[in-house]
Design an enzyme around this catalytic site. Structure first.
Site, PDB file in Angstrom:
ATOM      1  N   GLY A 691     -17.344   0.744  -0.691  1.00  0.00           N
ATOM      2  CA  GLY A 691     -16.020   0.100  -0.736  1.00  0.00           C
ATOM      3  C   GLY A 691     -15.181   0.441   0.476  1.00  0.00           C
ATOM      4  O   GLY A 691     -15.281   1.532   1.032  1.00  0.00           O
ATOM      5  N   GLU A 694      -9.325   0.392   1.124  1.00  0.00           N
ATOM      6  CA  GLU A 694      -8.156   1.247   1.251  1.00  0.00           C
ATOM      7  C   GLU A 694      -8.231   2.334   2.321  1.00  0.00           C
ATOM      8  O   GLU A 694      -7.206   2.828   2.788  1.00  0.00           O
ATOM      9  CB  GLU A 694      -7.849   1.872  -0.118  1.00  0.00           C
ATOM     10  CG  GLU A 694      -7.251   0.827  -1.033  1.00  0.00           C
ATOM     11  CD  GLU A 694      -7.327   1.166  -2.498  1.00  0.00           C
ATOM     12  OE1 GLU A 694      -6.298   1.543  -3.049  1.00  0.00           O
ATOM     13  OE2 GLU A 694      -8.412   1.050  -3.083  1.00  0.00           O
TER      14      GLU A 694
HETATM   15 MO1  MOS Z   1      -5.245  -0.975  -5.040  1.00  0.00          MO
HETATM   16  S1  MOS Z   1      -3.512   0.053  -4.693  1.00  0.00           S
HETATM   17  O1  MOS Z   1      -6.194   0.144  -5.796  1.00  0.00           O
HETATM   18  O2  MOS Z   1      -4.964  -2.456  -5.693  1.00  0.00           O
END
Ligand code: MOS
Length: 728
Positions: A691, A694
């Site tokens: 992933g 983030e």
């Molecule tokens: Mo995100 S802040 O895990 O949508």
């Protein structure tokens, strides 16, 4: 599995729909008889609605209903975390306290302006720093708020080198291009929602409970999102309010938030006040880390910004104390915002590490390497996969870090001061159960379906790519469907875990469909592969062929045509395979930044970013790159721009618009060079993908802050780093 397609930079399969405007976002659906709702919001931070005079509004043209706490229908099970007109209490300024429904949007707005509200105010709690709590209030949404090991206080006292500082980050608000939008319609006691949400199945369950109807009576559709970033991860007030309004007027109702309404009722990143103490030997070995976090929440929900959690995963250290304390304020409830906790926490820790490097007269990169964690520092478990050392080395080399002069204010370009800074990036490798369906269709195309979402990340493309790869078929012959609760269930699209969670289900569904197809072929006397053992069959370009004689075979569409034109389906539900008691799963990266600072005027410009990531296998190089860059751009916003300005006398937000709430724009974003190490983490899932969404924002704020110190010799510990703070 054909290796060819995984990792390839396939262009977005929905790209054409998006650039031509054909992709339909939630607010863009239209229905006969559609009515429009707008919110009425409080103008006080604390107290109650004494009365609402709605007479004039009700007589205004086109008005269908005015809902207030006095007349709103009662919900079967209201949620305490959101306000839904079930009582007259006001918990924050800008809280929804009424809804006006009219034939047109403009009629609804006009009527809402005619509603006269009287309040009884009570004293609001709006001073974040007045009396930090010493105990942990209530329960919260994360792992234990406190975790310690060793003797952090004793070890810190005995340390040869020390840093002890306070770092603060402001409230920030999500500003996806697409605001929240809901269309609710009832058919008897069945509710259909077109909603901008990152969590269709969560919303389905939550709405069913609130309205006291079976789960199966709620249908949520969310085909495209113009960004989610966490604010669209939970059900906020406007969603049940739209459904209540639709019930009341017995028509479909559309409720779209305006940009200023995004500031309050739909979450925010809370303020943080972080005390960080680092102790080390003179050689730079960490002996103690304390990371204590104070952060605000609302009176409605105990949301925790878990900024000290990443500190438990970063560096080898025997004496660590991490702690969180919540301060309840009369503000809107904070929530997850891109890399929740991690973005703010890595800012504090990684600036403190830079300060320690200067204390020790040591290169900041060398300090990180000297404290490299080969196992999870808290649990002592091995990582499923970790190649952070390669990230540091590659990024440093690409950046030219070896040429850096450690001395602050030592590098210039004409009148501009130049600064080079770096930081470590990190984000947990998460995975949840998910399901998917893959179908060989009589028209010769393959359909892949899962109730996941495309929050802008490229999930349509990922589903297509993984199916095409698994079935050895051109991606052009694969169609992907998602964002509908009638599809096989998938988790919330958050926590950078959609690809890691959903792709194993797609792979297994494709395998099951293939097996069923081979069985059908092998048992069909008219098939050229009749009687062949299914393990001797393979798929190639939509044909079922014999391994031993590839010329023998037929198109799967021909097989289906002879067999009643029926689709062949594979359905799979998969659970995470990694053993949480045996491994820790965490992504890492290294980010290096060059800034220029105008010594006379103060503005900081980011001139160059080089980052290298270890996120396991990257399924699509092009989409992955965009995710990394998006995160880094938000890191620039965290360091230099984003700041929600609250008028602390009354809790109103003074810059609730995109003109005054600054986010980075094109001119703020330099050349960004991102690379992924691309080593599959097969202990997490078969593809080995961890992933990407983030991690890019983590560390970046600190790298910029560290570069600003290197340029100027001035350490700003209070984000954002605006020119006034550098000139002060
Ligand atoms: Mo995100 S802040 O895990 O949508």
């Amino acid at each position: 599995m054909s290796a060819g397609i995984i990792g390839e930079p396939l262009t977005r399969v929905d790209g054409r729909l998006k650039v031509t405007g054909a992709a339909k976002y939630s607010a863009e659906f239209d229905f006969p008889n559609l009515a429009y709702a707008v919110l009425i919001q409080s103008t006080i931070p604390s107290g109650k609605v004494a009365s609402m005079d709605t007479k004039e509004a009700e007589r205004a043209p086109g008005v269908l209903a005015v809902m207030t706490p006095a007349n709103a229908p009662k919900l079967a099970a209201p949620q305490g975390r959101i306000t839904t007109l079930q009582d007259d209490k006001v918990h924050y300024n800008n809280q929804p306290i009424g809804v006006v429904v009219a034939e047109s949007l403009h009629q609804a707005y006009y009527a809402a302006s005619l509603v006269k509200v009287k309040y009884e105010t009570t004293e609001a709690k709006l001073d974040f720093k007045a009396g930090f709590p010493t105990g942990y209030p209530g329960h919260h949404n994360e792992d234990p708020g406190d975790a310690s090991w060793g003797d952090p206080d004793g070890a810190f006292r005995a340390s040869e080198a020390k840093v002890e500082q306070i770092y603060t980050t402001p409230i920030q608000h999500h500003n996806p291009m697409e605001p929240h939008a809901t269309i609710a319609q009832w058919d008897g006691d069945h509710l259909t929602l077109h909603d901008a949400t990152q969590n269709i199945s969560g919303e389905k369950g939550s709405m069913a409970k609130m309205f006291g109807i079976p789960d199966g009576n709620v249908h949520v559709i969310s085909l495209f999102l113009g960004g989610g970033f966490g604010c669209k991860g939970s059900v906020w007030s406007h969603v049940p309010l739209a459904a209540m309004a639709a019930k009341q007027v017995n028509r479909p109702v559309k409720l779209v938030l305006e940009r200023p309404q995004m500031f309050g009722p739909v979450g925010a990143r809370p303020e943080t006040y972080q005390q960080v103490s680092l102790g080390a030997t003179r050689e730079g070995k960490l002996t103690a880390i304390r990371h204590h976090v104070y952060t605000n929440t609302s009176f409605l929900e105990d949301y925790l910004e878990s900024s000290a959690v990443p500190t438990r995963r970063m560096y080898a250290c025997d004496n660590v104390s991490t702690m969180h304390r919540l301060v309840k304020l009369n503000t809107g409830t904070p929530t997850y915002m891109r890399a929740p906790g991690v973005a703010t926490g890595t800012y504090a820790l990684e600036v403190a590490m830079d300060e320690l490097a200067y204390e020790l007269k040591m290169d900041p990169l060398q300090l990180r390497l000297a404290n490299y964690a080969d196992v999870d520092p808290q649990t002592k478990l091995p990582f499923t996969e970790k190649s952070l050392r390669e990230c540091y080395t590659r990024a440093a080399e690409k950046f030219g870090w070896a040429k850096r002069n450690h001395e602050p204010r030592s590098m210039r370009d004409g009148a501009q001061l130049i600064g080079w800074g770096m930081a470590t990036e990190t984000y947990p490798g998460n995975r949840l159960p998910a399901s998917a369906r893959v179908t060989f269709q009589p028209n010769g195309r393959v359909l892949v379906e899962s109730g996941t979402h495309d929050i802008g990340t490229g999930m349509y493309t990922v589903l297509t790519q993984v199916t095409a790869s698994e079935l050895n078929i051109s991606p052009d012959l694969v169609d992907a469907r998602l964002g509908d609760t009638t599809l096989p269930i998938a988790p919330i699209s958050a926590g950078s875990m959609s690809t890691a969670s959903v792709t194993p289900a797609v792979q297994e569904a494709a395998q099951k469909a293939r097996t069923a197809l081979f069985n059908l072929a092998a048992g069909d006397a008219k098939s050229p592969v009749y009687g062949t053992s299914t393990d001797q069959l393979v798929l190639a370009d939509g044909k079922i062929i014999k391994k031993s004689s590839p010329a023998t075979g037929e198109k799967f569409a021909d097989l289906l045509a002879r067999n009643g034109n029926q689709p062949v389906v594979g359905l799979a539900s998969v659970k995470p395979t990694e053993d949480k008691s045996k491994y820790s799963s965490q992504s890492f990266g290294a980010v290096f930044v060059e800034v220029t600072v105008d010594p006379q005027l103060g503005p900081v410009r980011v001139r160059r970013v080089v980052a290298v990531y270890d996120v396991g296998k990257v399924v699509n190089e092009r989409l992955g790159r965009s995710q990394f860059i998006g995160g880094i751009v938000w890191g620039i916003g965290l360091a230099l721009h984003e700041d929600t300005l609250v008028d602390w006398r009354n809790g109103r937000i003074a810059n609730a618009n995109l003109a005054e709430y600054h986010v980075p724009v094109n001119l703020d974003v330099p050349e960004i060079d991102v690379t992924a190490i691309d080593i599959p983490d097969t202990k997490l899932n078969p593809l080995g993908a961890r992933g990407i969404g983030e991690i890019g924002i983590t560390g970046t704020g600190a790298a910029i802050a560290n570069a600003v110190y290197h340029a100027t010799g001035k350490r700003v510990r209070d984000l954002p780093i605006t020119p006034d703070k550098l000139l002060a």
